[in-house]
Design an enzyme around this catalytic site. Structure first.
Site, PDB file in Angstrom:
ATOM      1  N   ILE A  18       0.830  -1.209   0.000  1.00 44.81           N
ATOM      2  CA  ILE A  18       0.000   0.000   0.000  1.00 44.81           C
ATOM      3  C   ILE A  18       0.860   1.252   0.000  1.00 44.81           C
ATOM      4  O   ILE A  18       0.567   2.217  -0.708  1.00 44.81           O
ATOM      5  CB  ILE A  18      -0.949  -0.014   1.216  1.00 44.81           C
ATOM      6  CG1 ILE A  18      -2.000  -1.111   1.064  1.00 44.81           C
ATOM      7  CG2 ILE A  18      -1.621   1.339   1.390  1.00 44.81           C
ATOM      8  CD1 ILE A  18      -2.881  -1.301   2.282  1.00 44.81           C
ATOM      9  N   ASN A  97       2.170   4.832   7.176  1.00 41.71           N
ATOM     10  CA  ASN A  97       1.717   3.562   6.615  1.00 41.71           C
ATOM     11  C   ASN A  97       2.433   2.351   7.195  1.00 41.71           C
ATOM     12  O   ASN A  97       1.845   1.279   7.293  1.00 41.71           O
ATOM     13  CB  ASN A  97       1.909   3.587   5.089  1.00 41.71           C
ATOM     14  CG  ASN A  97       1.744   2.216   4.468  1.00 41.71           C
ATOM     15  OD1 ASN A  97       0.635   1.717   4.333  1.00 41.71           O
ATOM     16  ND2 ASN A  97       2.858   1.592   4.101  1.00 41.71           N
ATOM     17  N   SER A 146      -4.904   2.939   8.990  1.00 41.59           N
ATOM     18  CA  SER A 146      -5.387   2.068  10.050  1.00 41.59           C
ATOM     19  C   SER A 146      -5.800   0.733   9.424  1.00 41.59           C
ATOM     20  O   SER A 146      -5.099   0.201   8.565  1.00 41.59           O
ATOM     21  CB  SER A 146      -6.543   2.732  10.801  1.00 41.59           C
ATOM     22  OG  SER A 146      -7.010   1.927  11.847  1.00 41.59           O
ATOM     23  N   SER A 147      -6.934   0.197   9.816  1.00 35.35           N
ATOM     24  CA  SER A 147      -7.351  -1.114   9.314  1.00 35.35           C
ATOM     25  C   SER A 147      -8.812  -1.355   9.617  1.00 35.35           C
ATOM     26  O   SER A 147      -9.371  -0.798  10.583  1.00 35.35           O
ATOM     27  CB  SER A 147      -6.502  -2.215   9.961  1.00 35.35           C
ATOM     28  OG  SER A 147      -7.021  -3.503   9.662  1.00 35.35           O
ATOM     29  N   TYR A 160      -2.718  -6.484  16.836  1.00 36.87           N
ATOM     30  CA  TYR A 160      -2.742  -5.588  15.682  1.00 36.87           C
ATOM     31  C   TYR A 160      -3.953  -4.667  15.764  1.00 36.87           C
ATOM     32  O   TYR A 160      -3.852  -3.447  15.532  1.00 36.87           O
ATOM     33  CB  TYR A 160      -2.769  -6.412  14.400  1.00 36.87           C
ATOM     34  CG  TYR A 160      -2.821  -5.621  13.124  1.00 36.87           C
ATOM     35  CD1 TYR A 160      -1.709  -4.914  12.677  1.00 36.87           C
ATOM     36  CD2 TYR A 160      -3.971  -5.597  12.334  1.00 36.87           C
ATOM     37  CE1 TYR A 160      -1.748  -4.194  11.476  1.00 36.87           C
ATOM     38  CE2 TYR A 160      -4.019  -4.895  11.142  1.00 36.87           C
ATOM     39  CZ  TYR A 160      -2.909  -4.193  10.718  1.00 36.87           C
ATOM     40  OH  TYR A 160      -2.945  -3.480   9.538  1.00 36.87           O
ATOM     41  N   LYS A 164      -4.028  -0.503  16.027  1.00 38.16           N
ATOM     42  CA  LYS A 164      -4.674   0.344  15.028  1.00 38.16           C
ATOM     43  C   LYS A 164      -5.835   1.136  15.614  1.00 38.16           C
ATOM     44  O   LYS A 164      -6.141   2.245  15.157  1.00 38.16           O
ATOM     45  CB  LYS A 164      -5.145  -0.514  13.840  1.00 38.16           C
ATOM     46  CG  LYS A 164      -4.006  -1.050  12.989  1.00 38.16           C
ATOM     47  CD  LYS A 164      -3.166   0.067  12.391  1.00 38.16           C
ATOM     48  CE  LYS A 164      -2.177  -0.440  11.359  1.00 38.16           C
ATOM     49  NZ  LYS A 164      -1.400   0.664  10.741  1.00 38.16           N
ATOM     50  N   THR A 195      -1.160  -7.637  -0.681  1.00 37.01           N
ATOM     51  CA  THR A 195       0.179  -7.203  -0.305  1.00 37.01           C
ATOM     52  C   THR A 195       0.927  -8.368   0.322  1.00 37.01           C
ATOM     53  O   THR A 195       0.346  -9.409   0.634  1.00 37.01           O
ATOM     54  CB  THR A 195       0.132  -6.045   0.718  1.00 37.01           C
ATOM     55  OG1 THR A 195      -0.418  -6.534   1.948  1.00 37.01           O
ATOM     56  CG2 THR A 195      -0.709  -4.888   0.205  1.00 37.01           C
TER      57      THR A 195
END
Length: 254
Positions: A18, A97, A146-147, A160, A164, A195
């Site tokens: 990304i 990122n 973020s996610s 994780y 985030k 990715t």
């Protein structure tokens, strides 16, 4: 080309994935882009070369994140890179990122894994922003990646998700703090994007299809899908938007 002419951007973790897509898009819109990498200098070089081949401008910035002194090292390299490139000091666009994702349910996460995840994903962006603001011109742009895990439960990546979630709160609070300078702060929350980070999760055709089916478009995201939205937030067209979290999941799990 043109919307970001005369602007300088720093994209952390932009040697691939990304981050690479965002760096390429910002450069295509006219920005001079600092391509940050932690250890993979070859991938960063490929990103810079791809930008140059497309007529854009970029330079490499190497610094490991998640360790003491990381923000200072990053911006020392950034300042030196600007000087070597003959560019004026200063920063207009900062994209946070760079991140890691260590899998594990609550009973599997070790203190070391938890600390490492928050050091890279939460603490590093916090202090990168702190140092970046000292260089950022009024009217600048901060974009945090973020996610989807902050709005949809994924128990297998709980550390994780925690890291985030803190980034989402950072965006909200910081936007109010820097608004007087005309600086906007926003978050992009991708879903599954093709990715290296999630390559193991889509190692088989069946796994690939299952992840694609989460989106209403029945496909995985591409880095360009995220980069195009980042380019909008980096531009003057987004000047009246700040403190927001943008879902860029392709309508996943609606």
């Amino acid at each position: 080309m043109g919307d970001l002419n005369g602007k300088t951007a720093l994209v952390t973790g932009s040697s691939r994935g990304i981050g690479r897509g965002i760096a390429q898009r910002l450069a295509a819109d006219g920005a001079l882009v600092a391509v940050h990498y932690g250890s993979n200098d070859l991938a960063a070089k490929e990103t810079v070369e791809s930008i140059a081949n497309a007529g854009g401008q970029a330079f490499m910035v190497g610094a490991e994140l998640g360790i003491p002194g990381d923000a200072e090292a990053l911006f020392t390299a950034f300042d030196n890179g600007l000087a070597a490139h003959g560019a004026q000091p200063g920063l207009d666009i900062l994209v946070n990122n760079a991140a890691i994702s260590l899998p594990g349910h609550i009973d599997e996460v070790t203190p070391e894994d938890f600390d490492r995840t928050l050091a890279v994903n939460t603490k590093a962006p916090f202090f990168v922003i702190q140092h970046g603001l000292r260089r950022m011109r009024d009217g600048g742009r901060i974009i945090n990646i973020s996610s989807a895990v902050t709005s949809t439960a994924f128990p297998s990546t709980i550390a994780y998700g925690v890291s985030k979630g803190a980034v989402d709160t950072l965006t909200l609070t910081l936007a109010k703090d820097v608004g007087a300078r005309g600086i906007t702060v926003n978050t992009l929350s991708p879903g599954f994007v093709e990715t290296d980070m999630n390559a193991a999760m889509r190692a088989t055709p069946e796994a690939q299809a299952a992840l694609a089916a989460l989106s209403v478009f029945n496909r995985l995201g591409r880095p360009s899908d995220i980069a195009d939205v980042a380019a909008f937030l980096a531009s003057d067209a987004s000047r009246w938007i700040t403190g927001q979290r943008f879902d860029v999941t392709g309508g996943s799990m609606l």
